[in-house]
Motif scaffolding. Structure first.
Motif: not given
Length: 436
Positions: A183-194
């Motif tokens: 889930a975090l890999e998908d999120i970081v792909a859109r938001d590098r701040g996380r």
């Protein structure tokens, strides 16, 4: 206790349930292979004990000592039967006097003697009772050696089950953390701040995998120790989480403890010393026996002789008899005191282990109750993090860590209680009693 037992069984079923499916972006180790076909846990444990007993050299040595004691008893029992003896004198005999010339003749005289005791003041019976009690002590020693082996094997089997369940819990934890990583890999792909959250999740995944590997290493070490008793071929034993979860009552255990092999062995040694003292005292009483002897001279005039009669033997003075009898009485009293001390120590040990088992099962029951609330907390926290953003990743990981820590605590508490129950049955006469 029945309610606690129900909760234990429910929780053991929960441990076996799979968690979320493995995500495609994470590759945790493969789950432990389960035997396709294996006997029930109770039967598997009985087979494991049978293999250990067949291979044990200690039990083999104790068995030989028991058989030797039985042979000694048979030797003593045969002493009251008629005994036959053949003797043969071959050589020369001669005579010489002042009035007659010297003379020498060939000597070739066989003789046969048969005899048996008629009355010995009870000495023979006391000796038989002494040997009987020694044989019983040897038999109880063999049973005690077998019991020590069984409780070690059962303890190792429960350790093996403990580490296997721990590895399964860590495997479930790994799947859960893998879900977070994906889930975090998908999120970081859109938001590098996380990206820092992804690093933290991957770190947590490595720690979980390391803990799982430690559990597997502990299980492999336990397997090696088990092979010392059962051989290189170690049969597949299913989970023992539902075995020996009933805590026996203390009065029942105390009653059975009086029949433990260790206690009965000392009791037999006490009776043996008493009978040896009786035999020593009887040896100072008159002894009556009968005997028949026949001989024939095969050289010279070939004269035959025979004699038959009853022999009376009356001891007059034997200064060693009294100290020997006193020493036997003292050994009997020492064995009695050892038996009482051993039984008292055994009963006290049973009380201690019973308290430990009760505390372990109570702890397991409490963990089961907390697990239900923990399940709801982790689901709510995950939902609030995924959908509402009201929780941080650290909150999610903390909730997951608490939940799986409770599962591991349940596994430890359950197996602590089971091992204590196995020890209780072993102290009270035999660990195989609840397996029958």
């Amino acid at each position: 206790m029945r309610h606690a037992h129900t909760l234990l069984l429910v929780a053991s079923v929960l441990l076996a349930l799979p968690t979320h499916a493995e995500p495609t972006g994470c590759q945790p180790p493969a789950a432990l292979a389960q035997p396709a076909e294996s006997p029930p846990p109770r039967q598997s444990l009985v087979q494991l004990l049978a293999l250990a007993e067949q291979r044990s050299q200690a039990i083999g040595a104790a068995r030989l000592l028991t058989e030797a004691a039985q042979s000694d008893l048979q030797e003593t029992q045969a002493a009251k039967q008629p005994q036959a003896q053949l003797s043969w004198i071959a050589g020369a005999t001669g005579s010489r006097s002042q009035l007659l010339p010297s003379r020498s003749d060939a000597l070739n005289r066989p003789s046969v003697q048969v005899g048996a005791p008629l009355w010995d003041g009870g000495r023979q019976q006391a000796l038989e009772d002494w040997r009987t009690q020694l044989a019983e002590a040897a038999r109880q020693g063999q049973l005690n050696a077998a019991e020590q082996l069984r409780v070690q094997v059962v303890n190792l089997a429960f350790d093996r089950s403990r580490y296997r369940l721990q590895a399964q819990v860590w495997q479930q934890y790994t799947h859960k953390v893998c879900t977070l990583v994906q889930a975090l890999e998908d999120i970081v792909a859109r938001d590098r701040g996380r990206a820092s959250e992804l690093i933290q999740a991957r770190k947590q995944l490595q720690q979980v995998q390391l803990s799982r590997q430690q559990a597997l290493s502990a299980m492999q070490l336990t397997d090696t120790r088990l092979r010392r008793y059962v051989g290189e071929y170690l049969p597949d034993v299913p989970s023992l989480a539902a075995l020996m979860t009933e805590l026996p009552e203390l009065p029942q255990l105390h009653q059975r403890a009086t029949g433990a092999a260790e206690v009965l062995q000392l009791e037999a040694q006490q009776h043996a010393a008493e009978q040896l003292a009786n035999a020593t005292a009887a040896s100072q009483r008159p002894q009556v026996s009968w005997a028949v002897q026949a001989s024939r001279d095969l050289a010279g005039d070939r004269q035959s002789q025979w004699q038959a009669g009853v022999t009376l033997s009356l001891p007059l003075f034997n200064p060693s008899a009294a100290p020997a009898e006193r020493a036997a009485r003292q050994r009997a009293e020492a064995a009695r005191l050892q038996r009482e001390d051993t039984l008292a120590t055994l009963l006290n040990r049973i009380d201690q282990v019973h308290g430990q088992a009760e505390a372990a099962f109570t702890r397991a029951q409490d963990v089961v109750q907390v697990l239900r609330d923990s399940e709801r907390v982790r689901d709510d926290t995950l939902q609030m993090w995924q959908q509402l953003g009201r929780r941080s990743l650290f909150d999610v990981m903390s909730a997951e860590g608490d939940h799986f820590s409770l599962r591991l605590a349940y596994v430890d508490a359950l197996h602590d209680g089971q091992q204590s129950v196995a020890l209780l049955w072993s102290l009270a006469g035999g660990v195989q009693q609840p397996l029958r």
